[in-house]
Design an enzyme around this catalytic site. Structure first.
Site, mmCIF file in Angstrom:
data_model
loop_
_atom_site.group_PDB
_atom_site.id
_atom_site.type_symbol
_atom_site.label_atom_id
_atom_site.label_comp_id
_atom_site.label_asym_id
_atom_site.label_seq_id
_atom_site.Cartn_x
_atom_site.Cartn_y
_atom_site.Cartn_z
ATOM 1 N N GLN A 1 3.543 -6.950 0.192
ATOM 2 C CA GLN A 1 3.124 -7.618 1.424
ATOM 3 C C GLN A 1 4.192 -8.615 1.888
ATOM 4 O O GLN A 1 4.996 -9.095 1.088
ATOM 5 C CB GLN A 1 1.787 -8.345 1.208
ATOM 6 C CG GLN A 1 0.562 -7.495 1.461
ATOM 7 C CD GLN A 1 0.332 -6.483 0.347
ATOM 8 O OE1 GLN A 1 0.680 -6.740 -0.795
ATOM 9 N NE2 GLN A 1 -0.226 -5.340 0.670
ATOM 10 N N ARG B 1 -6.665 -0.108 -7.516
ATOM 11 C CA ARG B 1 -5.752 -0.933 -6.716
ATOM 12 C C ARG B 1 -6.017 -2.407 -6.957
ATOM 13 O O ARG B 1 -7.111 -2.907 -6.692
ATOM 14 C CB ARG B 1 -5.939 -0.607 -5.218
ATOM 15 C CG ARG B 1 -5.031 -1.414 -4.293
ATOM 16 C CD ARG B 1 -3.606 -0.923 -4.374
ATOM 17 N NE ARG B 1 -2.737 -1.617 -3.429
ATOM 18 C CZ ARG B 1 -1.941 -2.636 -3.743
ATOM 19 N NH1 ARG B 1 -1.902 -3.085 -4.973
ATOM 20 N NH2 ARG B 1 -1.179 -3.187 -2.819
ATOM 21 N N ASP C 1 8.644 -4.238 -10.732
ATOM 22 C CA ASP C 1 7.730 -4.065 -9.603
ATOM 23 C C ASP C 1 7.503 -5.425 -8.947
ATOM 24 O O ASP C 1 7.382 -6.448 -9.628
ATOM 25 C CB ASP C 1 6.395 -3.489 -10.094
ATOM 26 C CG ASP C 1 5.439 -3.143 -8.953
ATOM 27 O OD1 ASP C 1 5.915 -2.919 -7.829
ATOM 28 O OD2 ASP C 1 4.211 -3.099 -9.194
ATOM 29 N N THR D 1 1.576 2.193 -8.370
ATOM 30 C CA THR D 1 1.108 3.424 -9.015
ATOM 31 C C THR D 1 2.269 4.095 -9.735
ATOM 32 O O THR D 1 2.111 4.592 -10.856
ATOM 33 C CB THR D 1 0.485 4.375 -7.976
ATOM 34 O OG1 THR D 1 -0.527 3.669 -7.246
ATOM 35 C CG2 THR D 1 -0.146 5.575 -8.658
ATOM 36 N N GLU E 1 0.812 -1.231 0.000
ATOM 37 C CA GLU E 1 0.000 0.000 0.000
ATOM 38 C C GLU E 1 0.841 1.275 0.000
ATOM 39 O O GLU E 1 0.329 2.363 0.264
ATOM 40 C CB GLU E 1 -0.954 0.042 1.209
ATOM 41 C CG GLU E 1 -1.702 -1.242 1.510
ATOM 42 C CD GLU E 1 -2.523 -1.737 0.335
ATOM 43 O OE1 GLU E 1 -2.978 -0.909 -0.474
ATOM 44 O OE2 GLU E 1 -2.694 -2.971 0.203
#
Length: 353
Positions: free
Chosen positions: A202, A176, A198, A51, A46
């Site tokens: 988590q 998301r 990327d 993005t 998060e």
């Protein structure tokens, strides 16, 4: 006098040529690999890594075709319904009065997150978002798991619910979908070949990171400034900013990255700006030593100092304050990073000193 003949048979000559061609190709492949700049995006879940990854495609790639935009509609609808359902559940749990939006409230709670948003549903969501009970639940968003940036969909709900809706770049950036595995994109930027990587942020995804560590020129570590008062999705006992600081320290001091540039993106400054004057950083147990009050710059500098303090390897850290959904901001920041990376790459190659 006899003529001098070749001492090689035709098969041997063909094999020698094939060997020379292979050597030439290997040399060309090596040169091509050395000319590639590999950037690894790291950070906790998060933080906004993905993005930034999507911004690279918008700024330096082909962007998103109409077909791809149509394919994004379902995830945007999913994010929107999930967002308002969470708020409805929290409003109910907290005992807020929802009688003025009772029909809308019950309809949203009963719907599935995979349902498409019709114009009628869009009107129901719009009414709910304006309801005092929902706004009261939104005010306590740090106490539960919700994607804060999806609040922008509430202001666009009429467009999102229209038949034939085609998402804008901003809509796609706000969407998301949790990253799993490893995703790579290649771009040519001002003649230089960049590979942007990327990975999922988590904890259960981090064991895969090691597969990306080799031959990385720079790490862009993304940390969300606004999450100083929030807990991890995967561990409700752990503060998100503390997790980001710990993870940054591990990467910064890792033997894998002894010669790798570290670029720190202090992200989500837009959300941080809204929050810092409302939720005092000092009120969070882990940051009780903070003395800057609601001043944005003081808060940014406080967290920047906390990240720099994790740098036991004493390497250069290039920091930038970012808003990953702002294309102009990301472009300016990335171009500054690009110049640093290219200069360092030339120095490592012996062309600069």
């Amino acid at each position: 006098m006899g003529l001098c003949g070749s001492k090689y048979t035709p098969d041997e000559m063909a094999a020698a040529k094939a060997s020379r061609d292979l050597d030439s190709q290997n040399i060309a492949d090596l040169a091509n690999q050395q000319n590639k700049i590999r950037l690894l995006l790291l950070g906790a879940g998060e933080s906004g890594k993905s993005t930034i990854f999507k911004q690279m495609r918008i700024l330096y790639g082909a962007g998103f075709s109409d077909q791809e935009r149509h394919q994004k509609v379902s995830s945007i609808h999913h994010n929107t319904i999930s967002f308002i359902k969470i708020l409805c559940s929290q409003a109910s749990e907290l005992g807020h009065d929802m009688t003025s939006s009772k029909e809308e409230f019950e309809t949203v709670l009963a719907c599935s997150e995979s349902d498409p948003i019709t114009e009628d549903m869009g009107q129901k969501i719009k009414k709910l978002w304006a309801d005092p009970g929902i706004q009261a639940a939104w005010a306590t968003k740090s106490d539960y798991q919700i994607i804060e940036s999806n609040a922008k969909y509430m202001t666009k709900i009429e467009d999102i619910s229209k038949f034939g809706y085609l998402p804008s770049d901003e809509d796609i950036l706000l969407s998301r979908v949790r990253t799993t595995g490893i995703v790579e994109e290649n771009y040519v930027i001002d003649g230089a070949n960049f590979v942007i990587i990327d990975v999922g942020g988590q904890r259960n995804e981090r064991k895969k990171w090691i597969h990306c560590f080799e031959d990385v020129n720079a790490i862009i570590f993304v940390a969300a400034l606004s999450e100083y008062d929030q807990k991890l999705f995967e561990d409700s006992s752990q503060n998100r900013m503390v997790e980001a600081l710990t993870l940054f320290g591990e990467m910064c001091n890792s033997r894998w990255f002894e010669r790798t540039d570290m670029i720190l993106f202090l992200n989500k400054v837009d959300l941080f700006r809204q929050k810092v004057g409302v939720v005092d950083i000092k009120s969070i147990e882990e940051f009780a030593d903070y003395t800057g009050g609601g001043d944005e710059d003081a808060g940014v500098n406080y967290f920047l100092d906390a990240f720099v303090a994790k740098n036991e390897a004493n390497k250069d850290i290039y920091s930038h304050v970012t808003c990953a959904t702002d294309s102009n901001n990301v472009k300016v920041v990335f171009e500054a990073c690009r110049d640093i990376i290219l200069k360092k790459n030339l120095e490592d190659s012996g062309f600069m000193s």
